[in-house]
Design a protein around this motif. Sequence first.
Motif, mmCIF file in Angstrom:
data_model
loop_
_atom_site.group_PDB
_atom_site.id
_atom_site.type_symbol
_atom_site.label_atom_id
_atom_site.label_comp_id
_atom_site.label_asym_id
_atom_site.label_seq_id
_atom_site.Cartn_x
_atom_site.Cartn_y
_atom_site.Cartn_z
ATOM 1 N N GLU A 163 -13.330 2.783 -1.930
ATOM 2 C CA GLU A 163 -12.068 3.243 -0.894
ATOM 3 C C GLU A 163 -11.227 2.453 -1.196
ATOM 4 N N THR A 164 -11.322 1.836 -1.369
ATOM 5 C CA THR A 164 -10.637 -0.278 -1.781
ATOM 6 C C THR A 164 -9.977 0.766 -3.269
ATOM 7 N N ALA A 165 -10.494 0.322 -3.716
ATOM 8 C CA ALA A 165 -9.912 0.636 -5.501
ATOM 9 C C ALA A 165 -9.090 2.584 -5.468
ATOM 10 N N GLN A 166 -9.683 3.114 -4.261
ATOM 11 C CA GLN A 166 -9.513 4.532 -5.054
ATOM 12 C C GLN A 166 -7.321 4.461 -4.355
ATOM 13 N N LEU A 167 -7.647 3.787 -3.120
ATOM 14 C CA LEU A 167 -5.683 3.572 -2.451
ATOM 15 C C LEU A 167 -5.520 2.679 -3.481
ATOM 16 N N LEU A 168 -5.956 1.088 -3.961
ATOM 17 C CA LEU A 168 -5.268 0.242 -4.949
ATOM 18 C C LEU A 168 -4.765 1.124 -6.014
ATOM 19 N N ALA A 169 -5.303 2.229 -6.634
ATOM 20 C CA ALA A 169 -5.528 3.585 -7.695
ATOM 21 C C ALA A 169 -3.990 4.316 -7.175
ATOM 22 N N ALA A 170 -3.574 4.517 -6.590
ATOM 23 C CA ALA A 170 -3.351 5.642 -6.337
ATOM 24 C C ALA A 170 -1.083 5.670 -6.257
ATOM 25 N N GLY A 171 -1.091 3.691 -7.494
ATOM 26 C CA GLY A 171 -0.421 3.903 -7.446
ATOM 27 C C GLY A 171 0.847 4.194 -8.805
ATOM 28 N N ALA A 172 1.358 3.228 -9.543
ATOM 29 C CA ALA A 172 1.276 4.177 -11.389
ATOM 30 C C ALA A 172 0.569 3.641 -11.691
ATOM 31 N N ASP A 173 0.353 2.426 -11.120
ATOM 32 C CA ASP A 173 -0.579 1.508 -12.368
ATOM 33 C C ASP A 173 -1.422 0.989 -10.918
ATOM 34 N N GLY A 174 -2.439 0.425 -11.473
ATOM 35 C CA GLY A 174 -3.619 0.018 -10.619
ATOM 36 C C GLY A 174 -3.930 -1.142 -11.152
ATOM 37 N N PRO A 175 -5.256 -1.778 -10.572
ATOM 38 C CA PRO A 175 -5.945 -3.342 -10.771
ATOM 39 C C PRO A 175 -6.841 -3.262 -11.941
ATOM 40 N N GLU A 176 -7.115 -3.945 -12.255
ATOM 41 C CA GLU A 176 -8.739 -4.077 -13.162
ATOM 42 C C GLU A 176 -9.826 -4.284 -11.980
ATOM 43 N N ALA A 177 -11.394 -3.946 -12.500
ATOM 44 C CA ALA A 177 -12.165 -3.941 -11.506
ATOM 45 C C ALA A 177 -12.226 -4.968 -11.070
ATOM 46 N N LEU A 178 -12.265 -6.394 -11.511
ATOM 47 C CA LEU A 178 -12.003 -7.778 -11.504
ATOM 48 C C LEU A 178 -11.181 -8.032 -9.727
ATOM 49 N N THR A 179 -10.527 -7.810 -10.622
ATOM 50 C CA THR A 179 -8.602 -7.719 -9.323
ATOM 51 C C THR A 179 -9.107 -6.813 -7.933
ATOM 52 N N VAL A 180 -10.038 -6.244 -8.746
ATOM 53 C CA VAL A 180 -9.970 -5.224 -7.139
ATOM 54 C C VAL A 180 -11.308 -6.376 -5.975
ATOM 55 N N ASN A 181 -12.043 -6.697 -6.979
ATOM 56 C CA ASN A 181 -13.150 -7.191 -6.251
ATOM 57 C C ASN A 181 -12.116 -7.859 -5.115
ATOM 58 N N ARG A 182 -11.680 -9.008 -6.111
ATOM 59 C CA ARG A 182 -11.140 -9.976 -5.313
ATOM 60 C C ARG A 182 -10.390 -9.995 -4.064
ATOM 61 N N LEU A 183 -9.168 -8.495 -4.297
ATOM 62 C CA LEU A 183 -9.079 -7.960 -2.827
ATOM 63 C C LEU A 183 -9.573 -7.201 -1.977
ATOM 64 N N TYR A 184 -10.731 -6.951 -2.127
ATOM 65 C CA TYR A 184 -11.552 -6.584 -1.697
ATOM 66 C C TYR A 184 -12.159 -7.436 -0.314
ATOM 67 N N ARG A 185 -12.615 -8.412 -1.587
ATOM 68 C CA ARG A 185 -13.524 -9.475 -0.909
ATOM 69 C C ARG A 185 -12.727 -10.206 -0.225
ATOM 70 N N LEU A 186 -11.209 -10.516 -0.101
ATOM 71 C CA LEU A 186 -10.359 -11.476 0.247
ATOM 72 C C LEU A 186 -10.047 -10.968 2.103
ATOM 73 N N CYS A 187 -9.700 -9.271 1.210
ATOM 74 C CA CYS A 187 -9.128 -8.986 2.506
ATOM 75 C C CYS A 187 -10.299 -8.144 3.635
ATOM 76 N N ARG A 188 -11.373 -8.047 3.230
ATOM 77 C CA ARG A 188 -12.518 -7.477 4.090
ATOM 78 C C ARG A 188 -12.373 -6.028 4.926
ATOM 79 N N GLY A 189 -11.220 -5.157 4.373
ATOM 80 C CA GLY A 189 -11.271 -4.157 5.484
ATOM 81 C C GLY A 189 -10.056 -4.387 6.376
#
Length: 643
Positions: A163-189
Amino acid sequence: MTTFERDAKTLELPWPFTGREAELELIRRSVAAGRSGIVVTGPAGRGKTRLATEAVRGTECARVAGTPETRQLAFAAFAHLLPETVSLHRAVQQLSGVRLLLVDDAHLLDDASAALVHQLAVHGRTRLLVVTTDGERTPGAISRLWTGELLPRLALEPLTREETAQLLAAGADGPEALTVNRLYRLCRGDLRLLRELVGAVRDAGLRTGGPGEWAWRGPVPVTPTVRERTAHLLDRTAPGERETLERLAFGEPLAVPADTLDLRVLEDLETEGLVHVDDHGTARLADPLHGPVLRSAAGRLRSRRLSRTPAARTTALESETAALIRAMEQADVRDLPAPVGEWLLDEGTGLPPHHAAVRARFARLRGELREAAAWAREGLRTTPDDTPCRLELALAVAQSDGPEAVPDLADTPVGSGDGRRTATAADVKPRGTSEPSGDHRVTHSGPGATTNSREIAGGSAAAWSAAARGDLDTALDLVTDEPYDAVRLGVPDRAAGRLSGVFAEHAEALADGDGPALDRAARSLEQRGYLLFAAEAHAHAVRAHRDPSAARTSRTRAVALARRCQGARTPALSGLVLGELTARQRQIVTLAAAGLSNRQIAEKLTLSIRTVGNHLYSAYARLGASDRDALPCLVELPEAQSA
């Protein structure tokens, strides 16, 4: 009726609302006519206000909200809905005509407003949607809404990684998979922190990568929310605490006890929830955000003193790599902490290709195909001709639905022993066959069970490249060194006697056409972390079941798992849509969807053009398609596919 709008906590900029479909539907049902309402709780920043706003969008709804500044003023939250002077009894009467009331930040309500909300729930004429934050002092009248069973309570869970990846990809461009992991790991919801970090990374120019996809490497920006969430960490004053925390930040995981750690201080930090000690006696910081913040605040000289030496860092990374390999050899790829590699990646210091290839293989076996491709690309940044990384990239891309072309495997060594050779164009085109590798140590447990995967990966990559084009005959011809590939492609006989454990269970159940056994094998695969393989086993069970109800259940499970596999697209998953077709019809439909004409299909499969046409005509009838133009969307795995 006058309404009160709040938008300070929404995520309308820069992202539209996404995810939370199940929670959204639950809230809408709870506030529908004839229902009493619901209370939504969760930590700050979890998106409660936005979810509630979406749930009442398009309905006639009165809104109130608590604020810290008005907690001492009676009925302050309802000032826009009530007369200046009013009693509780009169307030209940005044609001009896309100059919739906949204109460935001209910933990900040003054006592009179909280009592009014409670009385409205008791009377039951007004449907209530109440939003409150966990961990804050909440008026007793509000907490009794759910403890007294006046209203049901929805405790909002963090967004999943998908769901985090889906949210981040909703803009004009989205982050690659490892950046999604980093943001998900740091933000914890914490969606507020997520929004701040993405904005700060963009504003600071820390983004890299090409158009359509961006990557984040480098330090964590210290935003207001980051400072708020780590103030208790940076303000530690007890002797030795800050030093211990910083040593962990620069060296975790560390053994306990260690010469660099004060055991008594460590015990205090563990009691306060700042440090986690695992079953193996190693300590690490409990919150993934704390390490980057402590490193950012340490200063250059202190960082130089506390950082691992190159030799120590190499040793730690090798230990981490060995742990990942050991897990794959034991056929268990459940999530495994590997902070050293992630730290090197996040800091942008460069990643050794061997570790990158192992991380890519571990992710691929878990079904995290975009992540696997990203790890492989990280290894290729430092060593562009690294064979294992190139092969892992090819395998990940060939089994996913991304737009990226399968990498060219020319001059990539495959095979071993006397059969060792160099992959050529024939390996990634619909012709040619593979030679046996001579190394079958992997065949007795399953994929990823040996560190010598490069000897078999070349043929496997070529096979999946052919399968991605719908050329299953060539794919099966190329499957010689990795028997489980044959099982996944639907031909278990080729793996007879060459697998063990759960992989053998999958092969035997598929060979026997035993639907319940395939479902059991799928559950075992899922328990061990093999989500893509589990999805494929459930997909195989769909066709094997004689009971239509059991087949629908298997289909639902397969689709649910496939959605977690980052765009996976394999023949078994395509079969979820094409499950009513014969094997030959599925093969022809897949080739037709790829753009081949009837004549080209006939030449490829050694059939007459009339036979191809007859198969397509029968397939159209079973699929409900009018012509071949409708086939491309049918051979994909639709996002909305359900039972």
